[in-house]
Design an enzyme around this catalytic site. Structure first.
Site, PDB file in Angstrom:
ATOM      1  N   LYS A  17       0.827  -1.211   0.000  1.00  0.00           N
ATOM      2  CA  LYS A  17       0.000   0.000   0.000  1.00  0.00           C
ATOM      3  C   LYS A  17       0.861   1.261   0.000  1.00  0.00           C
ATOM      4  CE  LYS A  17      -2.820  -1.325   3.435  1.00  0.00           C
ATOM      5  NZ  LYS A  17      -4.008  -1.258   4.307  1.00  0.00           N
TER       6      LYS A  17
ATOM      7  N   ASN B 165      -9.122  -3.260   4.957  1.00  0.00           N
ATOM      8  CA  ASN B 165     -10.377  -3.671   5.590  1.00  0.00           C
ATOM      9  C   ASN B 165     -11.345  -4.351   4.622  1.00  0.00           C
ATOM     10  OD1 ASN B 165      -9.962  -2.842   8.305  1.00  0.00           O
ATOM     11  ND2 ASN B 165     -10.326  -0.725   7.718  1.00  0.00           N
TER      12      ASN B 165
ATOM     13  N   ARG C  85     -10.136   0.488  11.934  1.00  0.00           N
ATOM     14  CA  ARG C  85     -10.346  -0.892  11.526  1.00  0.00           C
ATOM     15  C   ARG C  85     -11.817  -1.257  11.725  1.00  0.00           C
ATOM     16  NH1 ARG C  85      -4.982  -4.448  13.051  1.00  0.00           N
ATOM     17  NH2 ARG C  85      -3.507  -3.108  11.935  1.00  0.00           N
TER      18      ARG C  85
END
Length: 292
Positions: free
Chosen positions: A51, A197, A278
């Site tokens: 990422k 997520n 999260r």
């Protein structure tokens, strides 16, 4: 949702816009790089690592191998413009950025209106004669010698979309923490790089695994890892992330973003739990957990 496939797509957009181009101007709107000037530097390539996004640049021929303004203290640790032995560094530098939950890069033609985000969110502007790249709400923005990239991304596990993807190493890293809940383990970029997520939730639903199952109790952990790679690879090259096979609005996910809506398999209301940034969605019937 900026996950591994989104960052891969973003890196490709920047590569197409800037690779091979000489920058005519740059503007950094972050304190640690505010005086840095990359005018005259050439963009060599733009690549994703998990990422993280890495924009690699080369110094002008015959110029000092340090960007004007001398990127100093890019991560709060002091000057980085010389090596440990005091020698001149290689004329290759890397601009690192992380999108996290809300960052984005956009490429515009010169003269186009920058309409993607409000102006106060702009962190960096890179200009060439053919394109303008604008970075919005970027995180962990740093400029380092390319030889020192590992200081920023060396901790990452195997990249799900990288040319060196290594499922055996990813499995080894996951299995090294057998008591960690599998949802947490999938988000730990030190195990495998690229899952966020959305994919965490969708992967576990597709495998019928409760998010709170310890890694050691996950049935067919190799199958879960293989599915993670296939799912991100399937969405690479497009901006709509889908785990269902449908690209229609409202039909792209099984559980993510569907709190209280009926499960697509059994009809049970999807549940949601949040802990900071999260968030976990799951079906309590299709993903049973006797401990909860």
């Amino acid at each position: 949702m900026p996950e591994g496939d989104t960052v891969w797509n973003t890196a490709r957009v920047l590569h197409r816009a800037l690779a091979g181009a000489t920058l005519t101007a740059s503007e950094f709107r972050v304190p640690q790089l505010a005086t840095t000037d990359l005018a005259g530097w050439t963009v060599r390539e733009s690549v994703a690592r998990g990422k993280h996004l890495l924009l690699r640049l080369t110094a002008p021929v015959g110029a000092d191998a340090t960007p004007a303004g001398g990127p100093e203290g890019t991560n709060g640790s002091g000057p980085v413009a010389s090596t440990a032995d005091g020698s001149t560094p290689a004329a290759s530098w890397t601009l690192h950025s992380h999108l996290r939950m809300d960052g984005a890069w956009r490429a515009y033609a010169p003269g186009d209106r920058w309409a993607a985000r409000p102006g106060h969110l702009i962190r960096v502007v890179l200009r060439s004669t053919e394109a303008v790249a604008v970075g919005y709400h970027l995180h962990e923005l740093a400029l380092v010698p390319s030889a020192e990239e590992e200081q920023l991304v060396g901790h990452l596990g195997p990249d799900l979309l990288g040319p060196d993807w290594d499922p055996a190493e990813a499995l080894r890293r996951l299995a090294a923490h057998p008591d960690t809940p599998v949802a947490e383990a999938l988000l730990d970029q030190r195990n495998l790089a690229g899952v966020g997520n959305l994919y965490k939730c969708e992967l576990l639903f597709l495998r019928g695994v409760s998010p709170w199952t310890p890694v050691r109790a996950v049935p067919d952990l190799p199958g879960l890892v293989a599915l993670a790679q296939r799912l991100l690879a399937a969405n690479r090259g497009r901006w709509t992330q889908s785990s269902t096979g449908s690209l229609h609005r409202g039909q792209t996910t099984y559980v993510y973003g569907r709190r209280a809506q009926p499960c697509r398999r059994c009809g049970t209301a999807i549940r949601k739990e949040e802990l900071g940034e999260r968030v976990t969605y799951w079906c309590p019937v299709c993903q049973p957990d006797p401990a909860r």
